[in-house]
Design a protein around this motif. Sequence first.
Motif, short mmCIF file in Angstrom:
data_model
loop_
_atom_site.label_atom_id
_atom_site.label_comp_id
_atom_site.label_asym_id
_atom_site.label_seq_id
_atom_site.Cartn_x
_atom_site.Cartn_y
_atom_site.Cartn_z
N MET A 147 -4.60 -10.89 4.03
CA MET A 147 -4.97 -9.53 3.72
C MET A 147 -5.58 -9.29 2.64
O MET A 147 -6.46 -8.34 2.39
CB MET A 147 -3.49 -8.81 4.02
N ILE A 157 -7.46 -2.48 4.14
CA ILE A 157 -5.94 -2.54 4.44
C ILE A 157 -5.36 -1.01 4.74
O ILE A 157 -4.55 -1.01 5.43
CB ILE A 157 -5.37 -2.74 2.85
N ALA A 168 9.96 -4.54 8.27
CA ALA A 168 9.17 -5.70 7.59
C ALA A 168 10.12 -6.71 6.74
O ALA A 168 11.15 -6.07 6.16
CB ALA A 168 7.99 -5.24 6.72
N PRO A 221 8.40 -12.60 2.64
CA PRO A 221 8.15 -13.89 3.27
C PRO A 221 9.18 -14.95 2.94
O PRO A 221 9.32 -16.13 3.65
CB PRO A 221 6.89 -14.25 2.46
N TYR A 245 4.41 -14.47 9.99
CA TYR A 245 3.58 -15.15 8.99
C TYR A 245 2.89 -16.52 9.20
O TYR A 245 1.76 -16.66 8.95
CB TYR A 245 4.53 -15.04 7.49
N ILE A 283 -2.84 -0.11 7.84
CA ILE A 283 -1.67 0.44 7.53
C ILE A 283 -1.41 1.67 8.31
O ILE A 283 -0.32 2.17 9.00
CB ILE A 283 -1.18 0.76 6.10
N GLN A 284 -2.45 2.30 8.40
CA GLN A 284 -2.58 3.86 9.07
C GLN A 284 -2.66 3.38 10.53
O GLN A 284 -1.58 4.30 11.21
CB GLN A 284 -3.71 4.36 8.92
#
Lengths: 136, 389
Positions: free
Chosen positions: A22, A30, A55, A58, A10, A34-35
């Motif tokens: 984002m 977006i 993931a 944060p 980040y 992601i795809q």
Amino acid sequence: MAKYLLLKHYRGAPAAVNDVPMDRWTPEEISAHIQYMQDFAARLEKTGEFVDGQALAPEGTFVRYDGEGRPPVTDGPFAETKDLIAGWMIIDVDTYERAVELAGELSAAPGAGGRPIHEWLELRPFLTEPPAAITE
Amino acid sequence: MDEVLLRSLIPGVLTVLVRRGADFAAGEDAVQDALVEALGAWPADPPRDPRGWLITVAWRKFLDATRADAARRRREDREGGLPEPGPAPAADDTLKLYFLCAHPALTPSSAVALTLRAVGGLTTRQIARAYLVPEATMAQRISRAKRTVSGVRLDRPGDVATVLRVLYLVFNEGYSGDVDLSAEAIRLTRQMAAAIDHPEVAGLLALMLLHHARRAARTAADGSLVPLAEQDRGRWDTHAIAEGVVILQAALARDRLGEYQAQAAIAALHADAFTAEETDWVQIVEWYDELAGLTDSPVVLLNRAVAVGEADGPRAGLAALAGLDPALPRWTAVSAHLHERDGDLDTAARLYAEAARKATNLAERDHLTRQAARLHVRLDVHRRRSDQK
């Protein structure tokens, strides 16, 4: 085979070329991003090179021992902490060159305007177990 | 091979072993060994009597494991050969297994794992994969759980509420690894509802069916979340909805309201609406008020604020939200939604982005980021238009 950790930050990595947060992309951008990430992981599963991907939220907390019979001390999150990990992918590949190639592909994930983010990813080799057969 | 049929036989086989004198921990291990053997052997060589096969093999595994026990061995010699399978287990015995596996002395994660193995008939490997932990870790979690309940006798009924909490946790895991845990939770709750006449068991079963009915509509082709209001209601499973509603109505008629029945009633009101606009939000708010009286969960009040926002307008929703702790999960997301409905797109966009940072799962985070992005696009268009004027 050697395992490598691909770290996404980040904060703390040099700025990406296409550096737009984002929530300032369009919803379609977006989705495309992601795809791309899902397809990348799926392809590495097929080639037998994918190990794990996760993931992280944060915000985290620092914790340390505070002595016998006392509860641990917690602190943070610290806004000034330089390095903030966003997530990782672990790959198991034959060569360092292959690991660099894959990290490059992951960094090309599309971002704002549908253009590659050119994001800096950190590539860290795992320390391995000592080999069973020692050649001298 | 019908794996669900195989799984459904597991608790019955275990209760037979326990009735024959096996202690729960050793008996459960033996049944698991037999299950793993069945998964390997049955596809090529299916038995004529699956239940009898499992009992025979599990009992043999149990004896093998306890062979060191000389006294047992002597008794075995005296009796000679394998005991008969015996009659099918009473529903009551299965029920006792549910209570034992959800015993209040167990942590939620242990209770879930033990329930899935001993009652659900899943293998340790399947459970480990579903919860993304190494198999050895899951095996340890299960043996520790069994040690914890080792002193508990299987002859007393437990607390239905603890079992329902465990089943609800399993349901919420969704589809993970190679096991559909939601479907598994429904199967186990259905099996429990058949064993005990209890309105909250029925309420939970109805709730699960009504939520499960929407599953196909809940995610888009690209895997992104589709909010309730935007779901293609034609993709809802009408059979599951019909079954859920019938079960719920029968439960509510008993006049012993509980939180699962109230939640199911809310889910049923959503299911009743052919379009999002037809949703009876006023009645939903009334059910949330009932629910708030049954549980002190602040999440109920958060969801109530959403319903109030729909029934009485976004300002009323924001007023309801103002009394709640902003640290609640999804508080920021709800606030963003209500501000958007109130026309304050700047605030809504900022809150959606903040909510995305606080999201606890990836699908929700991506969804909230998209919401922020969507509003930013609209705001940019607005700004360009006003600049041109």
